[in-house]
Design a protein around this motif. Structure first.
Motif, mmCIF file in Angstrom:
data_model
loop_
_atom_site.group_PDB
_atom_site.id
_atom_site.type_symbol
_atom_site.label_atom_id
_atom_site.label_comp_id
_atom_site.label_asym_id
_atom_site.label_seq_id
_atom_site.Cartn_x
_atom_site.Cartn_y
_atom_site.Cartn_z
ATOM 1 N N SER A 49 0.831 -1.209 0.000
ATOM 2 C CA SER A 49 0.000 0.000 0.000
ATOM 3 C C SER A 49 0.863 1.256 0.000
ATOM 4 N N THR A 50 1.993 1.213 0.694
ATOM 5 C CA THR A 50 2.898 2.360 0.702
ATOM 6 C C THR A 50 3.484 2.581 -0.680
ATOM 7 N N ARG A 53 0.803 3.973 -3.042
ATOM 8 C CA ARG A 53 0.501 5.375 -2.737
ATOM 9 C C ARG A 53 1.616 6.272 -3.255
ATOM 10 N N ARG A 56 1.322 6.504 -7.045
ATOM 11 C CA ARG A 56 0.236 7.413 -7.449
ATOM 12 C C ARG A 56 0.645 8.865 -7.265
ATOM 13 N N GLN A 57 1.309 9.180 -6.161
ATOM 14 C CA GLN A 57 1.736 10.558 -5.922
ATOM 15 C C GLN A 57 2.773 10.995 -6.955
#
Length: 77
Positions: A49-50, A53, A56-57
């Motif tokens: 998940s990290t 994320r 995506r950023q």
């Protein structure tokens, strides 16, 4: 034509010697790594998940840097 052929031989020979000398060049390490470099506490661990994320950023930042609007009309467009 014969003069041109006689000049090509030494040039090729010099290039071959140059390539051999370049391949024999030795280098030393620029820095020494610590002995415990491969230990588990030195390796960064991320959850999925990290990572997603962060991906995506990063993509959002890259897309924000793109120009908006129509592309310029010119040769090749």
């Amino acid at each position: 034509m014969a003069a041109r052929r006689s000049a090509i031989g030494p040039i090729v020979l010099v290039l071959i010697i140059f390539m051999v000398l370049l391949s024999l060049r030795c280098t030393e390490a620029t820095r020494v790594l610590p002995e415990d470099f491969a230990r588990a506490n030195n390796l960064a661990s991320y959850s999925s998940s990290t990572l997603s994320r962060q991906a995506r950023q990063s993509m959002a930042r890259w897309l924000q840097r793109l120009d908006s609007g129509p592309s310029p009309q010119g040769p090749g467009h």
